[in-house]
Design a protein around this motif. Structure first.
Motif, short mmCIF file in Angstrom:
data_model
loop_
_atom_site.label_atom_id
_atom_site.label_comp_id
_atom_site.label_asym_id
_atom_site.label_seq_id
_atom_site.Cartn_x
_atom_site.Cartn_y
_atom_site.Cartn_z
N VAL A 133 32.43 9.89 54.30
CA VAL A 133 32.17 8.51 54.99
C VAL A 133 31.70 9.08 56.54
O VAL A 133 30.89 8.55 57.13
CB VAL A 133 33.73 7.72 55.11
CG1 VAL A 133 33.52 6.93 56.47
CG2 VAL A 133 33.65 7.27 53.75
N VAL A 134 32.62 10.23 56.93
CA VAL A 134 32.23 10.72 58.32
C VAL A 134 30.85 11.21 58.28
O VAL A 134 29.86 10.80 59.27
CB VAL A 134 33.16 11.46 58.62
CG1 VAL A 134 32.91 12.38 60.13
CG2 VAL A 134 34.47 11.05 59.10
N LEU A 135 30.45 12.29 57.52
CA LEU A 135 29.04 12.87 57.44
C LEU A 135 27.89 11.81 57.19
O LEU A 135 26.99 11.78 57.97
CB LEU A 135 29.06 14.02 56.29
CG LEU A 135 29.59 15.14 56.84
CD1 LEU A 135 29.29 16.11 56.00
CD2 LEU A 135 28.36 15.64 57.92
N GLY A 136 28.24 10.97 56.08
CA GLY A 136 27.32 9.95 56.02
C GLY A 136 27.06 8.92 56.92
O GLY A 136 25.79 8.56 57.36
N ALA A 137 28.07 8.52 57.65
CA ALA A 137 27.95 7.51 58.79
C ALA A 137 27.37 8.20 60.17
O ALA A 137 26.43 7.79 60.48
CB ALA A 137 29.40 7.20 59.37
N VAL A 138 27.63 9.62 60.30
CA VAL A 138 26.74 10.16 61.45
C VAL A 138 25.59 10.24 60.85
O VAL A 138 24.62 10.27 61.69
CB VAL A 138 27.35 11.72 61.55
CG1 VAL A 138 26.77 12.65 62.53
CG2 VAL A 138 29.05 11.50 62.13
N SER A 139 25.08 10.84 59.78
CA SER A 139 23.91 11.03 59.34
C SER A 139 23.09 9.34 59.57
O SER A 139 21.84 9.52 59.71
CB SER A 139 23.68 11.48 57.88
OG SER A 139 22.43 11.78 57.43
N LEU A 194 24.25 20.30 47.17
CA LEU A 194 24.30 19.65 46.07
C LEU A 194 23.72 20.32 44.76
O LEU A 194 24.10 20.36 43.59
CB LEU A 194 23.73 18.34 46.08
CG LEU A 194 23.91 17.01 45.18
CD1 LEU A 194 25.10 16.85 44.98
CD2 LEU A 194 23.13 15.92 45.36
N SER A 195 22.84 21.29 45.27
CA SER A 195 22.06 22.07 44.35
C SER A 195 22.99 23.32 43.87
O SER A 195 22.65 23.89 42.92
CB SER A 195 20.65 22.50 44.94
OG SER A 195 21.05 23.48 46.13
N LEU A 222 18.18 14.76 63.29
CA LEU A 222 19.53 15.16 62.85
C LEU A 222 20.13 14.70 61.46
O LEU A 222 20.63 15.29 60.78
CB LEU A 222 20.52 14.50 63.91
CG LEU A 222 22.09 15.17 63.66
CD1 LEU A 222 22.30 16.56 63.68
CD2 LEU A 222 23.13 14.23 64.72
N ASP A 223 19.47 13.49 61.20
CA ASP A 223 19.60 12.78 59.99
C ASP A 223 18.72 13.67 58.66
O ASP A 223 19.43 14.03 57.81
CB ASP A 223 18.91 11.45 59.92
CG ASP A 223 18.99 10.77 58.43
OD1 ASP A 223 20.05 10.91 57.97
OD2 ASP A 223 17.92 10.19 58.30
N ALA A 224 17.71 14.12 59.24
CA ALA A 224 16.95 14.91 58.17
C ALA A 224 17.79 16.13 57.85
O ALA A 224 17.92 16.78 56.54
CB ALA A 224 15.62 15.13 58.54
N LEU A 225 18.12 16.94 59.04
CA LEU A 225 18.95 18.20 58.91
C LEU A 225 20.30 17.89 58.03
O LEU A 225 20.52 18.76 57.26
CB LEU A 225 19.27 18.51 60.17
CG LEU A 225 19.92 20.02 60.63
CD1 LEU A 225 18.91 21.09 60.22
CD2 LEU A 225 20.53 19.98 61.88
N LEU A 226 20.98 16.79 58.15
CA LEU A 226 22.07 16.66 57.56
C LEU A 226 21.90 16.42 55.96
O LEU A 226 22.96 16.75 55.25
CB LEU A 226 22.93 15.79 58.15
CG LEU A 226 23.85 15.95 59.45
CD1 LEU A 226 24.32 14.60 60.00
CD2 LEU A 226 24.98 16.83 58.95
N MET A 227 20.90 15.54 55.72
CA MET A 227 20.67 15.34 54.48
C MET A 227 20.35 16.63 53.64
O MET A 227 20.37 16.70 52.58
CB MET A 227 19.72 14.14 54.63
CG MET A 227 20.45 12.88 54.63
SD MET A 227 21.76 12.69 53.51
CE MET A 227 23.24 12.54 54.40
N ARG A 228 19.33 17.44 54.46
CA ARG A 228 18.99 18.53 53.67
C ARG A 228 19.92 19.38 53.38
O ARG A 228 19.94 20.27 52.31
CB ARG A 228 17.90 19.46 54.56
CG ARG A 228 16.34 18.77 54.55
CD ARG A 228 15.70 18.28 53.52
NE ARG A 228 16.17 16.94 52.85
CZ ARG A 228 15.78 15.88 53.45
NH1 ARG A 228 15.08 15.62 54.45
NH2 ARG A 228 16.37 14.64 52.74
N LEU A 229 20.91 19.66 54.41
CA LEU A 229 22.26 20.39 54.15
C LEU A 229 22.92 19.87 53.04
O LEU A 229 23.22 20.69 51.92
CB LEU A 229 23.11 20.50 55.37
CG LEU A 229 22.72 21.38 56.53
CD1 LEU A 229 23.76 21.29 57.73
CD2 LEU A 229 22.86 22.71 55.82
#
Lengths: 295, 295
Positions: free
Chosen positions: B109-115, B134-135, B122-129
């Motif tokens: 919740v915290v990471l998704g909401a921040v992203s 996930l991989s 920052l959104d792109a960075l967090l989602m790539r991380l």
């Protein structure tokens, strides 16, 4: 009303980039002043940039150029904003057009009205948050039995009253209303406009009222500015503007007001307005006292 | 002539339609799964009331005893009573499931909401991380993290499981927040000065909770399964901490000696719990999809 200027918008310009090269000029070199205790109406057709002005004034958008002075503080300057954050956030309040989306449907009415106080950690003057919410609801003409309802259970007019109560709970000095009556039906519009007039007389806040309904603006506002394609074409006291419109666009806009008399309504003629393509971008010039026209 | 000059005309009276038969409240709800899960959870919570002895007491005289009057589910190779171990071990397994899901939900919740609220870079960075996380195979991550944390305990294993299973939920939260963050009540709360956590707690979470609820339940399920897997492989909790997983880890010896109850009883309890959780989770997902959204 005294002549102290509360809000001074100077050369405000805001673009929305579409691609890297193309941008939509929503607001283009716009200047006006709002005096303390005054109701200033901003009218114009859809897409003329009225809402963008409201959002810039409320610091929701960061304008590309220009200054917005509120009580002499440049709110577009990050440092000045941070220094006066609390004052700016409490004394300026915004009312949205669509009350269905501006109220969280999962919050009860009493929580919605008390939300700004909770955020700013203000002790409610009437004891509890709930008592304060009940008082504010009484003030805007809502029954306290709605306290525990959720917004979807209320009608459009009632919801807009809740939104007004939320804004007024902070005793604002500047109230910005972005087409607050456009999504209501006519009889409710009249009620809400009367409520605004009454509340303004009681509280004495300054009021930036954005609308495209000219009849409402004529009834409510002290001064009116006419916007077209992001620019102000004419600013004048309401009576003066409606009696002696000078700019051709204002004349065209006024000719579009329906007259509630079938005989005269049938005789009413629309005055079309075409902007000359090469026309110079006019600056406002004072024609008669307090009456400015773009030339 | 009778006075029948005045006749009421109007809508023809129609008999009221027969009241539609009330749908029973339990229609379409996973009653069976909920009931079985309730029995298991209650049994684990209240096992102190109906099991007198210490579940880890080793009755070496009765090692590997078959189910019978004295030992309802038999005993394991060390002479421990499986019936009492099931309930006490269930406590730990369920605790790990709930704690692991809680940790992963909080992180997601915290990471998704921040992203979701962050600017594009920052959104792109967090989602790539997140995708990087996930991989990597989940089990590998768990083993690494557990190695870093050292000796496994109930707390550390919940933490490890929680920290490795937040990724897909974070992506869902981020998508929901992207939708919600431009809604006017969030804009209003921001202009009133509401901070990130105020908006997250009061506005965002209540609105996206229903769409991640099924993932939360599924995370409880996968946390329980992950703990069993780890314990079964011998890299989870030590043998003396009784859980369903550590009970299963005795199974290789049990198979050689033909003691089927050592493997079957905890296996059945584990699989039943997982099935019930899955059934509840898929019910929640269907319920969330059925609901009208974005209204």
């Amino acid at each position: 009303m005294d002549n102290e200027i509360l809000l001074d918008v100077q050369h405000l310009t805001h673009f929305f980039p579409i691609t890297k090269k193309i941008a939509v000029k929503a607001v283009d070199d716009l200047s006006f002043q709002l005096r303390r205790g005054e109701i200033f109406g901003l009218v114009g057709e859809s897409g003329s940039g009225k809402s963008t002005v409201a959002r810039c004034v409320m610091n929701l958008y960061r304008p590309q150029a220009g200054r917005i002075l509120y009580k002499g503080i440049d709110t577009c300057d990050r440092r000045a904003f941070r220094k006066n954050r609390r004052m700016l956030q409490t004394t300026r309040q915004l009312i949205f057009q669509d009350s269905a989306s501006s109220l969280n449907q999962r919050m009860r009415v009493c929580d919605i009205i008390a939300e700004p106080m909770r955020i700013q950690h203000i002790t409610p003057p009437r004891g509890t948050h709930r008592a304060e919410a009940a008082f504010q609801m009484h003030y805007v003409g809502l029954d306290p039995s709605f306290l525990d309802r959720y917004p979807p259970e209320l009608s459009g007019g009632q919801r807009q009253r809740v939104a007004i109560a939320r804004a007024l709970a902070m005793e604002p000095e500047l109230l910005v209303a972005d087409e607050p009556i456009a999504s209501l039906d006519v009889s409710i519009q009249a009620q809400i406009v009367n409520l605004f007039k009454h509340l303004q007389q009681e509280h004495g806040f300054s009021f930036l009222f954005i609308a495209h309904d000219l009849a409402m603006v004529e009834f409510l506002c002290d001064r009116v500015g006419v916007m077209y394609h992001g620019r102000l074409l004419e600013v004048a006291p309401t009576e003066e503007l409606f009696q002696h419109p000078l700019h051709p666009y204002t004349k065209s806009l006024l000719s579009a007001i329906p007259i509630p008399d079938p005989v005269r309504e049938r005789a009413r003629k629309l005055i079309p307005y075409e902007e000359e393509p090469g026309a110079p971008r006019g600056t406002l010039r004072e024609v008669s006292p307090d009456h400015f026209v773009a030339e | 002539m009778k006075d029948d000059g005045f006749v009421i005309v109007g809508v023809r009276e129609t008999p009221p339609p027969p009241a539609p038969r009330r749908e029973p409240w339990y229609r379409g709800k996973p009653l069976f799964a909920g009931g079985v899960l309730g029995v298991i959870v209650l049994g684990c919570l209240l096992c102190g009331l109906f099991i007198p002895g210490d579940p880890s007491y080793m009755d070496l005289a009765n090692a590997s005893a078959a189910p019978g009057r004295a030992f309802l589910f038999g005993t394991d190779t060390m002479g421990r009573d499986i019936f009492s171990m099931i309930w006490y071990g269930g406590r730990v397994s369920l605790l790990i499931g709930v704690a692991g899901a809680a940790i992963s939900t909080a992180v997601a919740v915290v990471l998704g909401a921040v992203s979701g609220c962050a600017p594009a870079w920052l959104d792109a960075l967090l989602m790539r991380l997140t995708e990087l996380f996930l991989s990597v195979p989940n089990l590998l991550l768990v083993v690494f993290l557990q190695a870093i944390l050292g000796e496994a305990s109930v707390l550390s294993i919940s933490l490890v499981i929680g920290l490795t299973s937040w990724t897909s939920m974070a992506k869902v939260v981020r998508t929901e927040v992207r939708q919600l963050r431009s809604s006017e009540y969030v804009v209003a709360a921001r202009s009133m000065g509401g901070g990130f956590f105020h908006i997250l707690w009061r506005h965002l979470i209540p609105n996206f909770l229903s769409s991640i609820m099924f993932m939360v339940v599924m995370n409880v399920r996968s946390a329980i399964a992950a703990e069993s897997t780890l314990s079964f492989m011998g890299i989870g909790l030590p043998l003396e901490v009784v859980t369903w997983g550590s009970m299963l880890s005795l199974s290789e010896k049990a198979l050689l000696s033909g003691a089927w109850w050592i493997i079957l009883v905890p296996g059945i309890f584990l699989v039943t719990t997982l099935l019930c959780l899955t059934s509840l989770g898929s019910y929640l997902r269907k319920a969330a999809n059925r609901k009208e959204r974005n209204l």
